[in-house]
Design an enzyme around this catalytic site. Structure first.
Site, PDB file in Angstrom:
ATOM      1  N   PHE A 119      13.093 -38.915  46.024  1.00 31.57           N
ATOM      2  CA  PHE A 119      12.535 -37.888  47.522  1.00 31.57           C
ATOM      3  C   PHE A 119      12.867 -36.012  46.642  1.00 31.57           C
ATOM      4  O   PHE A 119      12.288 -34.455  47.305  1.00 31.57           O
ATOM      5  CB  PHE A 119      14.359 -37.642  47.456  1.00 31.57           C
ATOM      6  CG  PHE A 119      15.120 -36.582  47.379  1.00 31.57           C
ATOM      7  CD1 PHE A 119      15.962 -37.399  45.973  1.00 31.57           C
ATOM      8  CD2 PHE A 119      15.984 -35.179  48.087  1.00 31.57           C
ATOM      9  CE1 PHE A 119      16.811 -36.938  45.720  1.00 31.57           C
ATOM     10  CE2 PHE A 119      16.526 -34.583  46.400  1.00 31.57           C
ATOM     11  CZ  PHE A 119      17.352 -35.420  45.838  1.00 31.57           C
ATOM     12  N   LYS A 120      12.450 -36.301  45.519  1.00 33.92           N
ATOM     13  CA  LYS A 120      12.726 -34.999  44.785  1.00 33.92           C
ATOM     14  C   LYS A 120      11.064 -34.479  44.762  1.00 33.92           C
ATOM     15  O   LYS A 120      11.177 -33.015  44.321  1.00 33.92           O
ATOM     16  CB  LYS A 120      12.458 -35.311  42.826  1.00 33.92           C
ATOM     17  CG  LYS A 120      14.288 -35.401  42.792  1.00 33.92           C
ATOM     18  CD  LYS A 120      14.487 -35.028  41.643  1.00 33.92           C
ATOM     19  CE  LYS A 120      16.791 -35.276  41.574  1.00 33.92           C
ATOM     20  NZ  LYS A 120      17.142 -36.600  41.886  1.00 33.92           N
TER      21      LYS A 120
END
Ligand SMILES: *Cc1c(COP(=O)(O)O)cnc(C)c1O
Length: 475
Positions: A119-120
């Site tokens: 998700f980064k």
């Protein structure tokens, strides 16, 4: 929009000024002086927006010192189906963060379809384009120095590769990441990306970064910057997908949803807290930890007791293996009624290796108003959750997402849609998936043979001076 410091002793700044920095001058973290609000009419209008339009609508409330046309252009280039298509073959790339239904009121929100499968990428890809834009406007350059145990470093490198005015020096522990994670970073051949493998652990790499950054003369001369999880640009970019998830799971604005968030440094769930403060109808923020349960302990008892680095458990959800949560101060600032004097007092203890306990204060009962509940997960829970999701839904989830789902099931209310944030794809944590399921997780075609690509990495001892010398030679 002005930004203040949680410790109250730094001048207020604009978005572009805090974007490239880390801590505020007084050691505090930046927050909007007041949270922008989203009206019922705005929320209704958002129902018709795609991810890019939504991103612009939200970001323009926070980054009002960037001309609207420029911001729109940055957002249009960032959130494209081409960038966020690396995930599952059947995911709906145009949605950017599609919801996947597990049952009538339980959903998984895919946040890991970006280039590094975690998700980064959702925030880091935006940051890469914002950095390039602001640096060009100012005629400046930056040398990003960081340490990673896996996900952050690769997300930063993929976001910054080829960007004008930006170089990345990323330290990682030699031989301590998965083969896949090593290959992701070290196979990059871009001239502005520098991988340094330190013969030590993650904390040794982190200590070197601190030592170099604390040399203020060196830091200024070589324009050393950071993109760690306290970066405000990252937090604010994460606010967008809470709106997207809410809108996808509801048909009208009088409905509420709850989010379950696998948490480490409190960056992801901090964005959920901010979305809620803006008026998004979020009922509960369900915080999930692994065996490193410093945050779960706080939300259950009111005591915040950062662990000693030596006491951090090495787990099968390694991106949540933290001793303290670097973004947590942002939430506590709101919890104590935005009184910087209280925050300064509390962090006087934390910054000197201590802890604090709010259980006997008027603040602890207020926790309810903020919607937080929490729970923890273990290796056995992780395996069991991965197995049951695979069995019931034919879906492979990663170890961190499994922590989130396990705790979500503990707290969900059947009549409230609950969205579990997926934080990585299982391909990144192959070993545990094989342990749970006896088979290898699916991988995007572009990463099939990533481990066999030529790698570019400089191996060094635990030596801050050697890292400085290396930076001097390469800037
Ligand atoms: C970084 C990360 C987390 C933790 O997120 P925070 O913002 O630090 O709370 C969880 N899962 C994965 C896969 C991550 O990479």
């Amino acid at each position: 929009m002005n930004y203040l410091s949680t410790r109250g002793k730094a001048p207020q700044k604009r978005f572009s000024d805090i974007l490239l920095g880390g801590l505020m001058e007084d050691g505090g973290l930046s927050l909007p002086a007041t949270y922008p609000q989203v009206s019922d009419a705005e929320l209704t209008a958002m129902r018709a927006m795609n991810y890019r339009e939504l991103a612009f609508a939200i970001l323009s409330k926070f980054a009002d010192d960037i001309p609207a046309d420029d911001l729109r252009d940055i957002v249009e280039r960032t959130y494209t189906a081409e960038v966020y298509c690396n995930g599952r073959p059947d995911s709906d790339a145009a949605q950017i963060t599609p919801l996947r239904k597990l049952d009538d009121t339980l959903f998984l929100q895919e946040l890991s379809n970006g280039p590094t499968l975690a998700f980064k990428d959702m925030a880091m890809q935006l940051l890469g384009n914002l950095f390039e834009y602001v640096l060009a406007k100012r005629g400046e350059t930056i040398n990003i120095l960081g340490a990673t145990s896996g996900d952050t470093g690769s997300a930063a490198e993929y976001a910054m590769r080829g960007k004008q005015g930006v170089k990345v020096f990323m330290l990682s522990p030699h031989n301590a990441m998965s083969g896949f994670q090593r290959a992701q970073m070290y196979s990059l051949q871009d001239a502005n990306i520098f991988n340094i493998a330190v013969r030590g652990m993650f904390d040794d790499a982190q200590d070197i970064v601190k030592a170099v950054s604390n040399d203020l003369v060196f830091k200024a001369k070589y324009k050393i910057g950071a993109v760690n999880s306290i970066n405000w640009g990252r937090v604010v970019a994460q606010v967008i997908y809470y709106f997207k998830g809410y809108l996808a799971a509801t048909a009208s604005n009088d409905q509420q949803v709850s989010f379950a968030v696998p948490s480490g440094n409190f960056g992801n769930i901090c964005a959920g807290h901010i979305a809620r403060m803006m008026g998004l109808p979020i009922r509960r923020l369900i915080l999930a930890t692994n065996e490193n349960d410093v945050l779960d302990e706080f939300f259950r008892t009111g005591a915040y007791v950062p662990r000693k680095t030596a006491d951090v458990h090495v787990t099968s959800s390694p991106s949540m293996d933290i001793s303290k949560a670097s973004n947590f101060e942002r939430f506590v600032f709101d919890l104590v009624g935005r009184d910087p004097n209280v925050v300064r007092e509390l962090w006087k203890a934390v910054d000197t290796g201590g802890s604090f306990d709010l259980s006997a204060t008027p603040y602890f009962p207020r926790m309810d108003e903020f919607g937080f509940v929490s729970g923890r997960s273990s290796h056995a829970d992780r395996l069991a959750t991965i197995r049951s999701v695979y069995k019931e839904h034919g879906l492979m989830i990663d170890t961190h997402t499994a922590d989130g789902l396990k705790v979500a099931l503990q707290h969900r209310e059947r009549d409230v849609p609950t969205i579990v944030l997926e934080t990585a794809l299982p391909a990144k944590f192959e070993e545990t998936i094989i342990e749970a399921l006896g088979e290898k997780p699916w991988r995007p075609a572009s990463m099939q043979d990533i481990e066999s690509l030529p790698q570019r990495v400089e191996v060094m001892g635990i030596d801050a001076q050697a890292v400085k010398d290396y930076i001097v030679r390469n800037v």
